[in-house]
Each structure stands twice: as structure tokens, then as C-alpha cells.
Design a protein around this motif. Structure first.
Motif, short mmCIF file in Angstrom:
data_model
loop_
_atom_site.label_atom_id
_atom_site.label_comp_id
_atom_site.label_asym_id
_atom_site.label_seq_id
_atom_site.Cartn_x
_atom_site.Cartn_y
_atom_site.Cartn_z
N MET A 1 -2.51 -5.93 2.74
CA MET A 1 -1.65 -5.97 1.58
C MET A 1 -0.25 -5.61 1.89
SD MET A 1 -3.64 -6.44 -1.12
CE MET A 1 -4.74 -8.14 -0.46
N TYR B 1 -1.89 4.21 -5.26
CA TYR B 1 -2.54 3.82 -3.99
C TYR B 1 -2.94 5.00 -3.23
CZ TYR B 1 -4.02 1.59 0.07
OH TYR B 1 -4.93 1.16 1.24
N PHE C 1 -4.38 -4.82 -7.96
CA PHE C 1 -5.55 -5.09 -7.09
C PHE C 1 -6.75 -5.40 -7.72
CE2 PHE C 1 -8.93 -3.94 -3.84
CZ PHE C 1 -8.64 -5.12 -2.94
N TRP D 1 -0.67 -0.02 -8.29
CA TRP D 1 -1.44 -0.65 -7.47
C TRP D 1 -2.93 -1.13 -7.86
CZ3 TRP D 1 -5.88 -0.58 -4.22
CH2 TRP D 1 -5.81 -1.52 -3.14
N SER E 1 -0.80 7.93 -0.73
CA SER E 1 0.52 8.22 -1.40
C SER E 1 0.75 9.75 -1.41
CB SER E 1 0.77 7.26 -2.63
OG SER E 1 0.76 5.71 -2.26
N GLN F 1 0.80 -1.22 -0.15
CA GLN F 1 0.01 -0.09 -0.17
C GLN F 1 0.93 1.16 -0.08
OE1 GLN F 1 -3.17 -0.30 2.98
NE2 GLN F 1 -3.20 -2.42 2.82
N SER F 2 1.74 1.29 -0.83
CA SER F 2 2.63 2.41 -1.13
C SER F 2 2.90 2.87 -2.59
CB SER F 2 4.02 2.17 -0.50
OG SER F 2 4.76 1.26 -0.87
N ARG G 1 -11.66 2.21 -1.84
CA ARG G 1 -10.64 1.60 -2.51
C ARG G 1 -9.74 0.71 -1.55
NH1 ARG G 1 -7.81 6.02 -6.26
NH2 ARG G 1 -6.47 4.03 -6.75
N SER G 2 -9.97 0.64 -0.19
CA SER G 2 -9.35 0.09 0.70
C SER G 2 -9.46 -1.25 0.61
CB SER G 2 -9.12 0.70 2.19
OG SER G 2 -8.79 2.12 2.00
#
Length: 498
Positions: A148, A127, A261, A257, A130, A122-123, A142-143
Motif C-alpha cells: 500500500m 493506520y 482500505f 486509511w 502511526s 500506510q501513514s 489490519r495489515s
């Protein structure tokens, strides 16, 4: 002195479009002879470290493949590094000493699973959270509901006491579900395809029940098209959120990401009960396992593009799609020590939401109309709620599927539609399949069972959720839209020819 004889194969055929270099104990060695498509090197009989580099003349596609051997003091040859593309060495006696014969299979595919897993941290640049901050607005949806990145990409986790669609899916006028514990048995990989178009990545689930060992038959495949990506770009997906100007920025494809995802991981697995908690995760792998059918899943990663067919360019062309599916089969066979190369088995295609447009790119491509992959190999198509609200949009892919169903090996083709649309409004297209459907929820099929419609309206889902006390209320068509593919692939496969 001994000999090392090296040769290469591309798509199962011997090739001269490559060259070999070796070094013995760190020193380069020249080939002493070239016989047809083989490179012959002189090597010591004992106590040697041998480095091999096999380079294709098409480096952008096939690259360079290395290997390492060790010859011990007694002349025994042992591989110390032998990637999947290399067949194990064969050692033969000869008047000149021991001859070691090795074959390398060049592949356009690369195992990118670990890179995909790491890019779920998550970086990443796209994402939420960020730096700098993402566009304003509530982005909590979105989380992910699970940590993760995952510790491993494969195997996917077991799900316990989870809703799966019943069999039959409609009983006593309502949707039937059952609570099950399902453990996916098999291998999940992310493979990188060559080139700069799309898709550049595909996720593959190879069930343990699908044979791979030497002598295995051609494998059956399911190609599943998730929704087209471009429709989500205006909402901040599939692009670097630091860009404030170009809504079609794609500089994060394919490793951003969002792509990793939403494009790959979330369609593959469940992240909570798909009916009661989190229908956005589709659990394609869990559904395949639950169906009891033996079929390999291929999930292409589309690239957001304002031209829909350019989101999955090569998968819209039968020539390239057949080549890639055969290469995936060969890649997975080699991981099991099977070095045969050949055609694939039975093929199905499925699509969810605007993924029907990606499927239609394949079905309507003029270049595909006389190709055996479309006419004969493709035997099953499943449509999962092509459009939640517009019957006219749903009719379009149905028309394309109806045209496909009458061509080639038509007598054995299967087509399934799962929709929340009113089946009465679909009557003109259903008649093309010889079907008439009544009031939803309903299931209708042709006398041979090969063409079917399962109508799943909002009221039926709402009643089911209330009865089971789920947290998803199913009070709008978007929620129903999400749950249909999260449950109904199991039903399509149960009634498939796999």
C-alpha cells in the motif's frame, strides 16, 4: 473580430444558473451580448490565448469549471485544456468572423481516484503504527496482504489460478468451485459526491463491455452495500486511534486509511485466493468480470454513525439515489465523448452482513414507497449472509425484500439469498417467496427461477477447504460469513437479468 458563444447545462438541460468569464492573453473581457442562456464574447480572429471560467450559482454543488483555448495565426481554434465536462468547440462562419460555440455540463461529481490512492499510504492518522501508538492489542489483522498504496488504482490486477464459484454452485451435495484466471477490463474510479452527509465517496467500476459512446443505451447498475461501519468502531476501526474517549469519532471520514482500505479498496478487489487464503477481500470487480454480465458497480462508502440509516443518508432516498446514478452515468458517458443525459437502465442492489440494514433503509423508507426507482427500476436484490448466527436477524431483510418483490413490476423481479443459516428455520419467510428448502447444503428456487435460496453451512466450507488444502479452516461462522460474498456474487450475476 470573432465571437465566443458559451452556454451551460445541468442534468442535460440548458441553464441560466451560471455565469462565464474569460480572459484573452491575460486580460479580462466583458460579454458583449447575452442571448437567452448564452454568453457572447468578442475575441480576436487570430493569435490568442483564451482562459474560460464557468461558475455555477450553486458553487457547493457544481463549483467552477475552467477551460483554455488557443487561436493560431490562421484563426484555427484548438483546445489546450478541456476537462470532460466541456463539449468540443464547434466553429461556424458568420458575417462578424468565426463564431466558436462551446457547451459546459456542470456535474456534482468530482474524480477523487488519485486522492483515494494516496490516502492508502500506510501513514494515515488511523493506520496502525502511526504515532502515537494505536490502542494495545494484536492489530496485525489490519495489515493488508499487498503493498500500500497501490501504484495505480485502476486497472485492478489480474488474478491467476484463483477460486471462483462453480455453475451450478452446488453439485453432488457439495459446494463447487473452479480455478480461473480473471483480468478485469474496465475503469475503476472513486468519485466524490457533494455535501457533508454520507456517502461522500463512491467507487465505480465501469466494465469495458458496457457501452459509453454516443448512442449508447442506458447503463445497468449494481449498488452494493458493504457492512455498516459503526459496529467496528469499538474495535478501533473508522476513527482516529489517538482518540481515547469518543467511540464515535469520525474526523477521519472519508479520507482516513480505514475508510479507504476497508470501505473501498478491499471490497473491490481480491488480495489472495478468496476461498483458500483471504476471504476478507471481496473481489466485487473480479466477480463481475468472471460472471460475464455487463453491469456497472457502485460501492458507496458509509460513515460510522449510531443511527444506521445516517451511514448512507442520500442512498437511502430514492430521489437522491436516482439523481446520483444518472449523474454517474452522465459523468462516465462524457469521458467517452457522449454528452447525452437520461435515465439509467436495470438496477440491482446487493448487501453483505449488516449492509442488509443499509439496504433496508432504502426499501423501508416511507418516502420511497411510490417512487419508480423502488417499484420498477430496481429489479434484483442479492442478500449475502445477512447474519452469520441469528436467524431472526436474517428474517428481517427477507421480509423487506418479500414486500418489495410484490410491488411495481413484480413479475420480472429477482431475489437471491446466500446464507449459512439453517434453511429449515427460515421456512416461514421462504414461504412468502413460494419456496421450500431441504437440508443444507442446498439450493432451492421458485419454478420461474427468479427467487432462490442457496444454503451454505460451515461443514460444507470446511470440507471444501480441507479437500483443496487451503489455509482458512472454516471452523467458525465468522470465516464462513466472509467467504460467502467473496464468491457468491458471481453466481447471483450469472443468473441475473443483465
Amino acid at each position: 473580430m470573432g465571437q465566443l458563444v458559451l452556454s451551460g447545462r445541468i442534468r442535460g438541460e440548458a441553464t441560466t444558473q451560471c455565469e462565464f468569464t474569460i480572459s484573452v492573453n491575460g486580460s479580462a473581457v466583458s460579454a458583449t451580448a447575452v442571448v437567452l442562456d448564452q454568453s457572447v464574447f468578442t475575441v480576436p480572429d487570430a493569435s490568442a490565448q483564451i482562459e474560460i471560467q464557468a461558475a455555477s450559482f450553486e458553487p457547493a454543488t457544481y463549483g467552477t469549471v475552467g477551460a483554455r483555448l488557443e487561436i493560431d495565426a490562421f484563426g484555427s481554434v484548438q483546445p489546450t485544456f478541456l476537462p470532460d465536462g466541456w463539449e468540443p468547440p464547434t466553429v461556424l462562419p458568420s458575417p462578424l468572423g468565426l463564431t466558436t460555440v462551446m457547451v459546459v455540463h456542470f456535474s456534482p461529481l468530482r474524480d477523487a481516484t488519485e486522492t483515494a490512492r494516496r490516502n492508502l499510504a500506510q501513514s494515515g492518522p488511523d493506520y496502525p503504527g502511526s504515532p502515537p501508538a494505536p490502542p494495545p492489542g494484536d492489530m496485525t489483522f489490519r495489515s493488508p496482504p499487498v503493498p500500500m498504496p497501490p501504484d495505480v488504482y485502476s486497472p485492478l490486477p489480474q488474478v491467476t489460478d484463483t477460486a471462483f464459484i462453480g455453475s451450478p454452485p452446488i453439485a453432488d451435495g457439495r459446494i463447487a468451485v473452479e480455478q480461473r484466471t480473471v483480468t478485469p477490463f474496465g475503469e475503476v474510479l472513486v468519485l466524490r459526491l457533494p455535501g457533508v452527509g454520507a456517502p461522500q465517496l463512491v467507487a465505480v467500476f465501469w466494465p469495458a463491455e458496457v457501452p459509453r459512446q454516443p448512442g449508447a443505451p442506458p447503463a445497468p447498475f449494481l449498488v452494493f452495500f458493504r457492512p455498516a461501519a459503526a459496529q467496528n468502531v469499538p474495535n478501533g476501526f473508522f476513527k482516529d486511534p489517538r482518540d481515547r474517549h469518543d467511540p464515535m469519532t469520525n474526523d477521519t471520514y472519508p479520507w482516513g486509511w480505514d475508510y479507504q482500505f476497508f470501505g473501498l479498496l478491499r471490497p473491490l478487489r481480491y488480495m489472495g485466493d478468496p476461498l483458500l487464503e483471504f476471504p476478507s477481500a471481496k473481489g466485487l470487480v473480479h466477480q463481475i468480470q468472471a460472471s460475464g454480465r455487463k453491469v456497472v458497480l457502485v460501492l458507496p462508502l458509509p460513515r460510522a454513525d449510531d443511527r444506521t440509516c445516517d451511514e448512507i443518508t442520500s442512498f437511502g432516498e430514492a430521489v437522491f439515489l436516482q439523481e446520483y446514478l444518472e449523474e454517474i452515468q452522465a459523468f462516465m458517458f462524457r469521458r467517452a465523448g457522449n454528452f447525452s443525459f437520461g435515465p439509467i437502465g436495470r438496477l440491482a442492489m446487493g448487501s453483505f452482513s449488516s449492509g442488509h440494514a443499509l439496504l433496508s433503509c432504502f426499501l423501508t423508507n416511507p418516502a420511497n414507497q411510490n417512487h419508480p426507482l423502488l417499484l420498477d427500476t430496481l429489479q434484483e436484490i442479492y442478500l449475502f449472509d445477512p447474519h452469520a448466527d441469528q436467524v431472526s436477524v436474517t428474517r428481517t431483510p427477507l421480509t423487506h425484500v418479500a414486500a418489495w418483490a410484490t410491488r411495481g413490476a413484480a413479475a420480472t423481479k429477482i431475489a437471491r439469498l446466500y446464507t449459512q443459516n439453517d434453511p429449515v428455520q427460515l421456512a416461514p419467510v421462504l414461504s412468502l417467496f413460494g419456496m421450500v428448502s431441504g437440508q443444507a447444503p442446498a439450493h432451492a428456487e421458485t419454478p420461474d427461477g427468479r427467487k432462490s435460496l442457496t444454503a451454505l453451512p460451515m461443514a460444507a466450507w470446511k470440507s471444501l477447504a480441507e479437500r483443496l488444502q487451503g489455509s482458512v479452516p472454516y471452523t467458525n461462522s465468522a470465516q464462513v460469513h466472509e467467504v460467502i460474498p467473496a464468491l457468491m456474487l458471481t453466481d447471483a450475476l450469472r443468473r441475473s437479468g443483465f
